[in-house]
Design an enzyme around this catalytic site. Sequence first.
Site, short mmCIF file in Angstrom:
data_model
loop_
_atom_site.label_atom_id
_atom_site.label_comp_id
_atom_site.label_asym_id
_atom_site.label_seq_id
_atom_site.Cartn_x
_atom_site.Cartn_y
_atom_site.Cartn_z
N ASP A 78 -11.18 2.49 3.87
CA ASP A 78 -11.43 1.05 3.80
C ASP A 78 -12.92 0.76 3.60
OD1 ASP A 78 -9.27 -0.69 3.91
OD2 ASP A 78 -8.99 -0.44 6.07
N GLN A 131 -4.87 -1.65 9.59
CA GLN A 131 -4.77 -2.97 8.97
C GLN A 131 -5.31 -4.06 9.90
OE1 GLN A 131 -3.86 -3.27 5.81
NE2 GLN A 131 -3.79 -5.49 5.64
N LYS A 191 0.84 -1.21 0.00
CA LYS A 191 0.00 0.00 0.00
C LYS A 191 0.87 1.25 0.00
CE LYS A 191 -3.86 -2.42 2.12
NZ LYS A 191 -4.79 -2.63 3.24
N1 L34 Z 1 -7.96 -2.62 7.18
N2 L34 Z 1 -7.27 -4.74 6.60
C1 L34 Z 1 -7.73 -3.54 6.24
N3 L34 Z 1 -7.97 -3.21 4.93
C2 L34 Z 1 -7.74 -4.13 3.94
O1 L34 Z 1 -8.03 -3.83 2.68
C3 L34 Z 1 -7.22 -5.38 4.30
N4 L34 Z 1 -6.89 -6.32 3.35
C4 L34 Z 1 -7.12 -7.74 3.66
C5 L34 Z 1 -6.46 -8.01 5.01
N5 L34 Z 1 -6.64 -6.94 5.98
C6 L34 Z 1 -7.03 -5.67 5.64
C7 L34 Z 1 -5.84 -6.21 2.51
O2 L34 Z 1 -5.23 -5.16 2.34
C8 L34 Z 1 -6.42 -8.41 2.50
N6 L34 Z 1 -5.58 -7.39 1.89
C9 L34 Z 1 -4.64 -7.61 0.86
C10 L34 Z 1 -3.91 -6.58 0.29
C11 L34 Z 1 -2.97 -6.82 -0.70
C12 L34 Z 1 -2.73 -8.07 -1.14
C13 L34 Z 1 -3.46 -9.11 -0.58
C14 L34 Z 1 -4.39 -8.88 0.40
C15 L34 Z 1 -1.68 -8.29 -2.17
O3 L34 Z 1 -0.93 -7.40 -2.47
N7 L34 Z 1 -1.57 -9.51 -2.72
C16 L34 Z 1 -0.58 -9.85 -3.70
C17 L34 Z 1 0.50 -10.75 -3.16
C18 L34 Z 1 0.95 -10.39 -1.79
C19 L34 Z 1 2.11 -11.23 -1.27
O4 L34 Z 1 3.14 -11.30 -1.95
O5 L34 Z 1 1.97 -11.78 -0.17
C20 L34 Z 1 -1.29 -10.58 -4.84
O6 L34 Z 1 -0.76 -10.56 -5.96
O7 L34 Z 1 -2.33 -11.17 -4.60
#
Ligand code: L34
Length: 288
Positions: free
Chosen positions: A119, A96, A52
């Site tokens: 959010d 988060q 982020k």
């Molecule tokens: N307050 N908490 C709050 N807001 C959110 O919007 C979230 N979320 C979920 C968990 N808790 C939160 C996220 O940000 C899930 N989440 C989230 C954000 C980004 C990614 C996955 C989940 C992401 O970048 N995924 C990448 C790979 C990440 C890695 O390498 O581990 C992808 O390509 O899916």
Amino acid sequence: MILLDGKATADDIKREIALVVDKIVSEGGKVPHLAAILVGEDGASQTYVGHKEKACAQVGFRSTLLRFPSDISEEFLLAQIDKINNDNEIDGLIVQLPLPPHISEQKVTEAIDPSKDVDGFHPVNVGKMVLGLQSFVSATPWGIIELLKRYDIETSGKNCVIIGRSNIVGRPMANLLSQKSKPGDCTVTMCHSRTKDLREHTLKADIIVAALGVPGFLKGDMVKEGAVVIDVGITRVKADNKSGFRLIGDVLFDEVAPKCSYITPVPGGVGPMTIISLLKNTLIAAEK
Ligand code: L34
């Protein structure tokens, strides 16, 4: 089968947002500013918040990360939120999740000023979203809607099955897809851990959103030919590689993908779209 490339789509949207920021700056306006609070040392949360922060920098936003150890009191955290609520320099605030068990996520969510709740978790924003009013929509469902829109996937009149009823994904997703809108106008079925004969539902689905957090849950024999499958799951499973883990979605990709018209990969599908939604909401918060 077409791969719904969340990463590439997110990159496109980042470029669009960066242009808007350029324009704001050239007109002497204020650069959008996101604050993120991260409590504790959870590895996945650190990664997500890191993404982020990086995305903010890429589009030209300001971002501030406040990190606290997992043993801070709820009272202390609420006081930090109050400070940011009253800080005119900051447009959007996220805390988060998950939080340590001694801190109430509900209390924390409700403490955030709804006008800074990028959010979209505050009851005021959830309520507005349900009524189809202008609001901050929670990031993952909004990201999925945007992905469907950009791939021009027809949703009107389609049978959509959502697996999982969480407040941050399943519930808002069901709501958005059932609304009179484009994408939308789906006939939505919400399935969960108490659903009987889940397979009977998924086999009728034109669109399946798997958001239950059980790796490899959706198997090939649960999906009809030509379905659109959106995989929200992202579980870290131990592996013999450099990072020590692999990311596994809720969909057994190798079995399901050959049957699909469209499918999201994990990683590179819904995750990057979640991050983009947050940027979009922060831009809206700053423009207000
Ligand atoms: N307050 N908490 C709050 N807001 C959110 O919007 C979230 N979320 C979920 C968990 N808790 C939160 C996220 O940000 C899930 N989440 C989230 C954000 C980004 C990614 C996955 C989940 C992401 O970048 N995924 C990448 C790979 C990440 C890695 O390498 O581990 C992808 O390509 O899916």
